[in-house]
Every structure is written in C-alpha cells, then in structure tokens.
Design a protein around this motif. Sequence first.
Motif, mmCIF file in Angstrom:
data_model
loop_
_atom_site.group_PDB
_atom_site.id
_atom_site.type_symbol
_atom_site.label_atom_id
_atom_site.label_comp_id
_atom_site.label_asym_id
_atom_site.label_seq_id
_atom_site.Cartn_x
_atom_site.Cartn_y
_atom_site.Cartn_z
ATOM 1 N N VAL A 76 2.402 -15.581 -10.931
ATOM 2 C CA VAL A 76 1.282 -14.635 -10.787
ATOM 3 C C VAL A 76 1.072 -14.331 -9.309
ATOM 4 C CG1 VAL A 76 -1.195 -14.299 -11.172
ATOM 5 C CG2 VAL A 76 0.188 -15.460 -12.905
ATOM 6 N N MET A 77 1.166 -15.361 -8.462
ATOM 7 C CA MET A 77 0.984 -15.153 -7.019
ATOM 8 C C MET A 77 2.093 -14.266 -6.454
ATOM 9 S SD MET A 77 1.000 -17.769 -3.834
ATOM 10 C CE MET A 77 2.757 -17.731 -3.786
ATOM 11 N N PHE A 78 3.341 -14.510 -6.855
ATOM 12 C CA PHE A 78 4.450 -13.685 -6.350
ATOM 13 C C PHE A 78 4.319 -12.236 -6.818
ATOM 14 C CE2 PHE A 78 7.352 -17.564 -5.753
ATOM 15 C CZ PHE A 78 7.120 -17.580 -4.396
ATOM 16 N N ARG A 79 3.846 -12.016 -8.038
ATOM 17 C CA ARG A 79 3.642 -10.655 -8.542
ATOM 18 C C ARG A 79 2.578 -9.948 -7.710
ATOM 19 N NH1 ARG A 79 1.941 -11.650 -13.666
ATOM 20 N NH2 ARG A 79 4.035 -12.357 -14.170
ATOM 21 N N THR A 80 1.484 -10.623 -7.429
ATOM 22 C CA THR A 80 0.396 -10.051 -6.630
ATOM 23 C C THR A 80 0.899 -9.753 -5.211
ATOM 24 O OG1 THR A 80 -1.189 -11.367 -7.897
ATOM 25 C CG2 THR A 80 -1.969 -10.401 -5.842
ATOM 26 N N LEU A 81 1.667 -10.672 -4.650
ATOM 27 C CA LEU A 81 2.220 -10.479 -3.304
ATOM 28 C C LEU A 81 3.165 -9.272 -3.283
ATOM 29 C CD1 LEU A 81 2.384 -11.617 -0.406
ATOM 30 C CD2 LEU A 81 4.326 -12.980 -1.161
ATOM 31 N N GLY A 82 3.990 -9.093 -4.311
ATOM 32 C CA GLY A 82 4.892 -7.942 -4.409
ATOM 33 C C GLY A 82 4.150 -6.632 -4.486
ATOM 34 N N ARG A 83 3.061 -6.593 -5.289
ATOM 35 C CA ARG A 83 2.249 -5.360 -5.382
ATOM 36 C C ARG A 83 1.625 -5.022 -4.024
ATOM 37 N NH1 ARG A 83 -0.775 -6.745 -11.015
ATOM 38 N NH2 ARG A 83 0.978 -6.288 -12.369
ATOM 39 N N ARG A 111 3.872 -0.731 2.097
ATOM 40 C CA ARG A 111 5.000 0.142 2.426
ATOM 41 C C ARG A 111 4.695 1.602 2.083
ATOM 42 N NH1 ARG A 111 10.472 -3.119 0.686
ATOM 43 N NH2 ARG A 111 10.327 -4.705 2.313
ATOM 44 N N ALA A 112 4.035 1.834 0.979
ATOM 45 C CA ALA A 112 3.682 3.198 0.584
ATOM 46 C C ALA A 112 2.713 3.815 1.590
ATOM 47 C CB ALA A 112 3.064 3.204 -0.814
ATOM 48 N N MET A 113 1.759 3.004 2.058
ATOM 49 C CA MET A 113 0.820 3.514 3.069
ATOM 50 C C MET A 113 1.554 3.828 4.374
ATOM 51 S SD MET A 113 -2.543 1.112 2.333
ATOM 52 C CE MET A 113 -2.986 1.104 4.018
ATOM 53 N N PHE A 118 1.731 7.505 6.146
ATOM 54 C CA PHE A 118 1.328 7.676 7.540
ATOM 55 C C PHE A 118 2.447 8.328 8.345
ATOM 56 C CE2 PHE A 118 1.006 6.052 11.911
ATOM 57 C CZ PHE A 118 -0.245 6.526 12.238
ATOM 58 N N GLN A 119 3.696 7.873 8.136
ATOM 59 C CA GLN A 119 4.850 8.447 8.844
ATOM 60 C C GLN A 119 5.000 9.930 8.501
ATOM 61 O OE1 GLN A 119 6.873 6.650 10.943
ATOM 62 N NE2 GLN A 119 8.129 8.421 11.432
ATOM 63 N N ARG A 120 4.874 10.251 7.219
ATOM 64 C CA ARG A 120 4.998 11.643 6.783
ATOM 65 C C ARG A 120 3.905 12.509 7.395
ATOM 66 N NH1 ARG A 120 4.451 11.075 1.353
ATOM 67 N NH2 ARG A 120 6.544 10.210 1.248
ATOM 68 N N ALA A 121 2.665 11.989 7.440
ATOM 69 C CA ALA A 121 1.551 12.753 8.019
ATOM 70 C C ALA A 121 1.787 12.998 9.509
ATOM 71 C CB ALA A 121 0.241 12.010 7.794
ATOM 72 N N MET A 122 2.309 12.015 10.204
ATOM 73 C CA MET A 122 2.569 12.178 11.634
ATOM 74 C C MET A 122 3.676 13.205 11.868
ATOM 75 S SD MET A 122 0.321 10.429 13.082
ATOM 76 C CE MET A 122 0.819 10.501 14.748
ATOM 77 N N ASN A 123 4.730 13.175 11.052
ATOM 78 C CA ASN A 123 5.809 14.160 11.186
ATOM 79 C C ASN A 123 5.307 15.570 10.922
ATOM 80 O OD1 ASN A 123 7.709 12.277 11.884
ATOM 81 N ND2 ASN A 123 8.469 11.996 9.797
ATOM 82 N N GLU A 124 4.430 15.737 9.903
ATOM 83 C CA GLU A 124 3.869 17.058 9.615
ATOM 84 C C GLU A 124 3.002 17.553 10.764
ATOM 85 O OE1 GLU A 124 1.837 16.750 5.895
ATOM 86 O OE2 GLU A 124 3.689 16.537 4.738
ATOM 87 N N ALA A 125 2.216 16.656 11.360
ATOM 88 C CA ALA A 125 1.362 17.034 12.496
ATOM 89 C C ALA A 125 2.227 17.448 13.689
ATOM 90 C CB ALA A 125 0.439 15.888 12.871
ATOM 91 N N ALA A 126 3.327 16.743 13.895
ATOM 92 C CA ALA A 126 4.212 17.088 15.004
ATOM 93 C C ALA A 126 4.874 18.433 14.756
ATOM 94 C CB ALA A 126 5.267 16.001 15.170
ATOM 95 N N ASP A 127 5.248 18.719 13.507
ATOM 96 C CA ASP A 127 5.848 20.021 13.186
ATOM 97 C C ASP A 127 4.859 21.151 13.430
ATOM 98 O OD1 ASP A 127 8.204 18.829 12.492
ATOM 99 O OD2 ASP A 127 7.823 18.859 10.316
#
Length: 182
Positions: free
Chosen positions: A27-34, A40-42, A46-55
């Motif tokens: 259960v702990m490993f599942r929670t840690l994976g989520r 990583r998704a955040m 953030f990377q995508r938003a910064m690239n769009e702002a730079a464009d």
Amino acid sequence: MFDLGWSELLLIGIVALIVVGPKDLPVMFRTLGRFTGKARAMARDFQRAMNEAADEAGVKDVASDLKNATSAKKLGLDKLQDAASQFEKWQPGDAAAATEGEAKPAPRGPETAKMTEERAEQARLIRERSAQVASDRIAREKAAQEAAAAASADAGQAAPAAEGAAPTDTPDAGTKPADKTT
C-alpha cells in the motif's frame, strides 16, 4: 536528481519492511508511485507552460537570429578557413599550384636571376672567409700552446743547473780575500 544506487535502494527497502511491516508495504509503495507520477506530471505541465510563454515572447526568433548572426558563413570565417587551407597547401615557386583567386608568383626575370647569383656568391665568400678566420684562430691557439709547453720545459731544465753552480763574479761571503805577504 537523486543519485541512488542498487545498494541504497535495497537498504531503504529493508528499513521500510521493518518500520512499515510486510502487510502495509505494498500500500505504501502504491501511494509513493502515485505521488511520484503526480510530481512528474506537474513538472511536465510547468515545462510546457514555460515553453509556450517563451514562444509567445519570441525567444525562439531571437535565438535563431543570434544563431544566424554568429554563423561562420555570415562572418566570413568560411572564406578565412578556405584561405588558411590553401596557404597550408601552397608550395613556393610552384606556378602549377596557383589557381584562380590565389596570388601567382612573380615571374623571374634577368634582374632576379642576377640578384640570386650575387647572393649565392656573397654567401660562398662569407663561408670561405669564416673558414679562413677559424683556421687562423686554431693555428694561433696551437702555436701559443706549443710556446707555453716549450717555456715550461726550458724552465724545468734551467732550474736544476742553477742550483748546483755558484756564481763566479761574486766572492763567497764566508771566505776572506787572500793576504799578499811575501
């Protein structure tokens, strides 16, 4: 980000097994994976938003302009590199190697040939004179060495003869002149 090797991960797993227990460990490993997936998704968002702002700000256009402005072709460095490579291949006096755009060697006329001969003659005379001066110096040094050797030999022979002979023009200091009484 974290530099974890297999040995560190094994140690963390053993500690987690002891602290959490074998029942709650999955259960702990599942929670840690989520949690890791959400982090990583955040980061991707953030990377995508910064690239769009730079464009939108035109950073890519400025970067491409700078890249074009500093290119070797725009600055003429490609021509400089070509000239340097031609210079490395250049053989003096080889008229066949001269191509269009290269400097052609000056033609050799009678004046050039005359100057070349004069310089060769001057070089020969300098070599001869240098050899003569060197041989004269060697001869003088040899004569000086021979004279020094002869002088030391003469001094060595004259010293023993002087020790045994008494001077004839001066009377001995220990004798009196003979009396003339008759």
